[in-house]
Write a protein that holds these residues in place. Structure first.
Motif, PDB file in Angstrom:
ATOM      1  N   PHE A  12       0.827  -1.214   0.000  1.00  0.00           N
ATOM      2  CA  PHE A  12       0.000   0.000   0.000  1.00  0.00           C
ATOM      3  C   PHE A  12       0.857   1.258   0.000  1.00  0.00           C
ATOM      4  N   LEU A  13       2.074   1.168   0.524  1.00  0.00           N
ATOM      5  CA  LEU A  13       2.972   2.315   0.518  1.00  0.00           C
ATOM      6  C   LEU A  13       3.641   2.503  -0.841  1.00  0.00           C
ATOM      7  N   ALA A  14       3.720   1.428  -1.613  1.00  0.00           N
ATOM      8  CA  ALA A  14       4.247   1.524  -2.981  1.00  0.00           C
ATOM      9  C   ALA A  14       3.170   1.985  -3.951  1.00  0.00           C
ATOM     10  N   GLY A  15       1.903   1.827  -3.551  1.00  0.00           N
ATOM     11  CA  GLY A  15       0.779   2.147  -4.432  1.00  0.00           C
ATOM     12  C   GLY A  15       0.035   3.408  -4.066  1.00  0.00           C
ATOM     13  N   ASP A  16       0.731   4.381  -3.478  1.00  0.00           N
ATOM     14  CA  ASP A  16       0.118   5.669  -3.137  1.00  0.00           C
ATOM     15  C   ASP A  16      -1.051   5.506  -2.182  1.00  0.00           C
ATOM     16  N   GLY A  17      -0.913   4.561  -1.247  1.00  0.00           N
ATOM     17  CA  GLY A  17      -1.937   4.374  -0.225  1.00  0.00           C
ATOM     18  C   GLY A  17      -2.957   3.309  -0.549  1.00  0.00           C
ATOM     19  N   ARG A  18      -2.965   2.816  -1.773  1.00  0.00           N
ATOM     20  CA  ARG A  18      -3.905   1.789  -2.201  1.00  0.00           C
ATOM     21  C   ARG A  18      -3.151   0.488  -2.461  1.00  0.00           C
ATOM     22  N   ASN A  19      -3.692  -0.630  -1.986  1.00  0.00           N
ATOM     23  CA  ASN A  19      -3.096  -1.919  -2.324  1.00  0.00           C
ATOM     24  C   ASN A  19      -3.366  -2.169  -3.802  1.00  0.00           C
ATOM     25  N   PRO A  20      -2.336  -2.172  -4.641  1.00  0.00           N
ATOM     26  CA  PRO A  20      -2.566  -2.272  -6.086  1.00  0.00           C
ATOM     27  C   PRO A  20      -3.056  -3.648  -6.529  1.00  0.00           C
ATOM     28  N   GLY A  76      -6.858  -3.572  -4.793  1.00  0.00           N
ATOM     29  CA  GLY A  76      -7.592  -2.365  -5.134  1.00  0.00           C
ATOM     30  C   GLY A  76      -8.147  -1.623  -3.936  1.00  0.00           C
ATOM     31  N   VAL A  77      -7.894  -2.111  -2.725  1.00  0.00           N
ATOM     32  CA  VAL A  77      -8.423  -1.501  -1.511  1.00  0.00           C
ATOM     33  C   VAL A  77      -7.535  -0.330  -1.079  1.00  0.00           C
ATOM     34  N   ARG A  78      -8.170   0.802  -0.793  1.00  0.00           N
ATOM     35  CA  ARG A  78      -7.408   1.940  -0.278  1.00  0.00           C
ATOM     36  C   ARG A  78      -7.184   1.753   1.210  1.00  0.00           C
TER      37      ARG A  78
END
Length: 305
Positions: free
Chosen positions: A207-215, A218-220
């Motif tokens: 989630f820290l690699a995906g701007d706060g969203r689990n890529p 898809g969950v923020r």
């Protein structure tokens, strides 16, 4: 990527200069220093690993990233009443700055700061409730319900953590710690004793690699701005008085633990977990740091590139 990781294990992982395990915690003193694992979880859902990437280890201070995230979710910017946001430049268990700065820890990743964050999470509840919340969060972001505390490590820390008790009582004297010190320390020691392997840890950091969203799911998890702020703190403070050297050599936000693990974030690319129990002179994984430096050289993932 798999070739890169295999090369890292074949070269750095075979080094004879491995550092020294954290023998001041009796349960960690017996960990085999010859083990070495690495895992890369990419934002497009791929997972690459090599070495002892499925061996469980105590994540120790890496858990401070997760407890901070939980505290920010509960209190928002109110968290900064408990801790600051500046690098310490001192060892992780130093008490010197607390005296000069009226009991307020310099940042949430040194021991005093993480103890204060544990106090903030407690909010007059029992330790088991706060720990259930932290563990539930870690399981959620890693998408793995099997993650647990290592009770033997927690007990070992409880029996030997006099320096941390001193930090907690000192902060309580200044009114930073609001809950009973034993409750706060019980929470702190146990969340440091979460056991994970490199694959679980790499997934937990996505989630820290995906701007706060689990890529992948898809969950923020957090807002984009909060993810960037957590990453910035990891870059500045994640390796204690070795943070500048890590930023210089690796160029990624990262958080180390004296169990020998390092979680590193390549924003927009991947979450990386590496584990080698031997520590350098400032308490960071000796081979883990070298492995990440080599990985960044091969991938060009440095945020300063």
């Amino acid at each position: 990527m798999q070739e890169i990781l295999d090369d890292i294990v074949a070269t750095i992982g075979s080094s004879t200069e491995r550092g020294r395990v954290a023998d001041y915690i009796p349960e960690l003193a017996g960990v085999n220093p010859q083990q070495f694992g690495i895992c890369v979880a990419t934002v497009d859902g791929q997972l690459f690993s090599a070495g002892h990437s499925q061996q469980l280890f105590s994540i120790q201070s890496i858990s401070k990233v997760f407890s901070l995230t939980v505290a920010l979710g509960k209190l928002g910017d109110g968290v900064w009443k408990w801790v600051g946001r500046e690098p310490s430049g001192d060892p992780f268990n130093s008490i010197v700055q607390l005296e000069h700065e009226h009991g307020k820890p310099r940042n949430p990743f040194i021991n005093a700061g993480a103890i204060a964050i544990s106090d903030a999470i407690l909010m007059k509840h029992l330790p088991r409730e706060a720990l259930a919340e932290i563990l539930s969060f870690v399981r959620f972001i890693a998408d793995d319900e099997s993650i647990c505390f290592d009770d033997k490590v927690a007990k070992s820390e409880l029996e030997t953590g006099e320096r941390n008790r001193a930090l907690a009582h000192f902060m309580a004297a200044y009114g930073i710690i609001k809950n009973p010190v034993d409750y706060v320390l019980g929470t702190y020691f146990h969340h440091c004793a979460i056991a994970m392997n490199c694959q679980q840890l790499a997934r937990a950091g996505l989630f820290l690699a995906g701007d706060g969203r689990n890529p992948v799911t898809g969950v923020r998890v957090v807002s984009a701005s909060r993810a960037r702020r957590i990453n910035s703190l990891m870059l500045m403070c994640g390796h204690y008085d070795g943070s500048g050297e890590f930023a210089f050599r690796v160029g990624l936000p990262g958080k180390s633990g004296v169990g020998g693990g390092i979680l590193a974030i390549a924003p927009g690319h991947a979450s990386i977990a590496v584990w080698s129990p031997g520590l350098d002179d400032v308490g960071n994984s000796k081979l883990g740091s070298q492995a990440l430096e080599r990985l960044v050289m091969k991938t060009g993932w440095s945020i300063f590139a």
